[in-house]
Design a protein around this motif. Structure first.
Motif, mmCIF file in Angstrom:
data_model
loop_
_atom_site.group_PDB
_atom_site.id
_atom_site.type_symbol
_atom_site.label_atom_id
_atom_site.label_comp_id
_atom_site.label_asym_id
_atom_site.label_seq_id
_atom_site.Cartn_x
_atom_site.Cartn_y
_atom_site.Cartn_z
ATOM 1 N N ARG A 297 0.850 -1.188 0.000
ATOM 2 C CA ARG A 297 0.000 0.000 0.000
ATOM 3 C C ARG A 297 0.890 1.245 0.000
ATOM 4 O O ARG A 297 1.680 1.460 0.907
ATOM 5 N N VAL A 298 0.760 2.050 -1.042
ATOM 6 C CA VAL A 298 1.584 3.256 -1.182
ATOM 7 C C VAL A 298 0.671 4.468 -1.310
ATOM 8 O O VAL A 298 -0.294 4.444 -2.086
ATOM 9 N N LEU A 299 0.973 5.506 -0.539
ATOM 10 C CA LEU A 299 0.210 6.752 -0.628
ATOM 11 C C LEU A 299 1.012 7.778 -1.426
ATOM 12 O O LEU A 299 2.148 8.088 -1.072
ATOM 13 N N VAL A 300 0.420 8.289 -2.498
ATOM 14 C CA VAL A 300 1.043 9.344 -3.291
ATOM 15 C C VAL A 300 0.298 10.642 -2.976
ATOM 16 O O VAL A 300 -0.900 10.755 -3.248
ATOM 17 N N VAL A 301 1.015 11.579 -2.390
ATOM 18 C CA VAL A 301 0.398 12.846 -2.006
ATOM 19 C C VAL A 301 0.697 13.863 -3.113
ATOM 20 O O VAL A 301 1.829 14.298 -3.276
ATOM 21 N N GLY A 302 -0.329 14.168 -3.881
ATOM 22 C CA GLY A 302 -0.158 15.039 -5.044
ATOM 23 C C GLY A 302 -0.285 14.230 -6.317
ATOM 24 O O GLY A 302 0.466 13.281 -6.528
ATOM 25 N N ALA A 303 -1.268 14.567 -7.141
ATOM 26 C CA ALA A 303 -1.470 13.859 -8.411
ATOM 27 C C ALA A 303 -1.182 14.800 -9.574
ATOM 28 O O ALA A 303 -1.919 14.875 -10.547
ATOM 29 N N GLY A 304 -0.075 15.533 -9.440
ATOM 30 C CA GLY A 304 0.358 16.453 -10.486
ATOM 31 C C GLY A 304 1.440 15.828 -11.344
ATOM 32 O O GLY A 304 1.321 14.668 -11.739
ATOM 33 N N GLY A 305 2.497 16.595 -11.610
ATOM 34 C CA GLY A 305 3.552 16.112 -12.497
ATOM 35 C C GLY A 305 4.341 14.958 -11.898
ATOM 36 O O GLY A 305 4.533 13.918 -12.539
ATOM 37 N N LEU A 306 4.823 15.118 -10.667
ATOM 38 C CA LEU A 306 5.551 14.019 -10.016
ATOM 39 C C LEU A 306 4.627 12.822 -9.816
ATOM 40 O O LEU A 306 4.976 11.686 -10.124
ATOM 41 N N GLY A 307 3.433 13.104 -9.285
ATOM 42 C CA GLY A 307 2.475 12.031 -9.016
ATOM 43 C C GLY A 307 2.091 11.267 -10.270
ATOM 44 O O GLY A 307 1.872 10.054 -10.220
ATOM 45 N N SER A 308 2.007 11.964 -11.401
ATOM 46 C CA SER A 308 1.659 11.278 -12.652
ATOM 47 C C SER A 308 2.627 10.150 -12.952
ATOM 48 O O SER A 308 2.219 9.023 -13.268
ATOM 49 N N ALA A 309 3.912 10.434 -12.844
ATOM 50 C CA ALA A 309 4.915 9.397 -13.119
ATOM 51 C C ALA A 309 4.879 8.319 -12.039
ATOM 52 O O ALA A 309 4.882 7.123 -12.343
ATOM 53 N N VAL A 310 4.831 8.743 -10.793
ATOM 54 C CA VAL A 310 4.869 7.770 -9.690
ATOM 55 C C VAL A 310 3.675 6.827 -9.778
ATOM 56 O O VAL A 310 3.816 5.597 -9.721
ATOM 57 N N ILE A 311 2.482 7.398 -9.916
ATOM 58 C CA ILE A 311 1.262 6.587 -9.904
ATOM 59 C C ILE A 311 1.256 5.613 -11.086
ATOM 60 O O ILE A 311 0.953 4.424 -10.934
ATOM 61 N N GLN A 312 1.613 6.107 -12.276
ATOM 62 C CA GLN A 312 1.558 5.232 -13.452
ATOM 63 C C GLN A 312 2.552 4.083 -13.349
ATOM 64 O O GLN A 312 2.227 2.934 -13.668
ATOM 65 N N TYR A 313 3.763 4.367 -12.911
ATOM 66 C CA TYR A 313 4.749 3.289 -12.846
ATOM 67 C C TYR A 313 4.468 2.320 -11.703
ATOM 68 O O TYR A 313 4.662 1.113 -11.849
ATOM 69 N N LEU A 314 4.009 2.815 -10.573
ATOM 70 C CA LEU A 314 3.674 1.889 -9.486
ATOM 71 C C LEU A 314 2.486 1.019 -9.881
ATOM 72 O O LEU A 314 2.447 -0.173 -9.573
ATOM 73 N N ALA A 315 1.527 1.615 -10.567
ATOM 74 C CA ALA A 315 0.375 0.829 -11.026
ATOM 75 C C ALA A 315 0.809 -0.202 -12.059
ATOM 76 O O ALA A 315 0.417 -1.375 -11.993
ATOM 77 N N ALA A 316 1.624 0.216 -13.005
ATOM 78 C CA ALA A 316 2.075 -0.718 -14.040
ATOM 79 C C ALA A 316 2.847 -1.879 -13.433
ATOM 80 O O ALA A 316 2.730 -3.022 -13.880
ATOM 81 N N ALA A 317 3.625 -1.589 -12.381
ATOM 82 C CA ALA A 317 4.452 -2.625 -11.748
ATOM 83 C C ALA A 317 3.637 -3.556 -10.859
ATOM 84 O O ALA A 317 4.134 -4.599 -10.433
#
Ligand code: ZN
Length: 269
Positions: free
Chosen positions: A34-54
């Motif tokens: 379980r990972v919490l990403v605080v902020g769904a902007g530019g940084l969050g876009s990359a983090v969320i997509q790659y964590l989801a893909a993985a």
């Protein structure tokens, strides 16, 4: 969750399962993380997509904003169909399309001192995708007091930086004890950002998150990594725990209930 991967998952994650030191148990661990990403902007876009893909099984997304047209130049999680929608909802739709193994928990609120402890406590890692100091300090402080790793990232113009802060090592306040003078650094004000910069830093953050979850490789927890896109320079600077740190130092605060802030994000004692 069953410890066995099904045939679809074995296919989907086959390229990471081929890595040395990465097996079914590691993938199962990611799927139950379980990972919490605080902020769904530019940084969050990359983090969320790659964590989801993985295949990180549960991704919390906290953001109180809506998608605007000027976001789309760098916030590649969102598209024109998402304009004016909440970023957390847009993020959830994108992840659903990307990987049905992943559940998104949406938190459409700004991170505040009063609510951060209950928001952060259920996650294994907290990721900094913020563009303002108050939220970043609150997340650092609460994550450290709850002994949760906090993967910092920040971008400004053509420069960015990242580091993984975890118990035993320095925290973000050891790097920056308090917010800069108002006006010295733009915070909530819009600023120029090179479009690929948040993606580059966000990918580095996602990499450190996966390494933390899997205990894989050497985590970037004792150096700050800076990237200057102007001349393609990467710089690593060693960072030690600060003895006088108000959060991780020996005389630091001991409980999230003790957190109160002044207007420079300093902890009031
Ligand atoms: Zn510290």
């Amino acid at each position: 969750m069953s410890s066995a991967l099904d045939s679809r998952q074995r296919d989907r994650y086959s390229r990471q399962l081929m890595l040395e030191g990465f097996d079914d148990a590691d993938q199962t661990r990611l799927l139950s993380s379980r990972v919490l990403v605080v902020g769904a902007g530019g940084l969050g876009s990359a983090v969320i997509q790659y964590l989801a893909a993985a295949g990180v099984g549960t991704i919390g997304v906290a953001d109180d904003g809506c998608v605007t047209r000027s976001n789309l130049q760098r916030q590649v999680l969102h598209g024109v169909d998402d304009l004016e929608d909440r970023k957390v909802d847009s993020a959830a739709r994108s992840v659903e399309l990307l990987n049905p193994d992943v559940t998104v928990e949406t938190h459409p609120d700004r991170v505040e001192p009063g609510t951060a402890p209950s928001l952060l406590e259920d996650y294994d890692v907290v990721v900094d995708g913020l563009d303002h100091f108050p939220g970043r300090f609150v997340c650092n402080d609460v994550a450290r007091l709850q002994e949760t790793p906090f993967v910092h990232g920040a971008v400004y113009g053509l420069e960015g930086q990242t580091m993984a802060f975890r118990p035993g090592g320095p925290c973000y306040r050891c790097l920056l004890p308090e917010a800069p003078d108002p006006g010295a650094v733009p915070s909530d004000e819009p600023m120029g950002i090179f479009p690929t910069l948040p993606g580059a830093i966000g990918c580095l953050q996602a990499t450190e998150v996966l390494k933390l979850l899997l205990e894989y490789g050497t985590v970037l927890d004792d150096h700050l990594l800076r990237y200057d896109a102007t001349d393609a320079t990467l710089t690593k600077t060693a960072l030690e725990p600060a003895p006088d740190c108000p959060v991780c130092g020996p005389d630091g605060v001991e409980s999230v209930e003790d957190l109160a802030y002044d207007d420079r994000c300093r902890i009031e004692r």
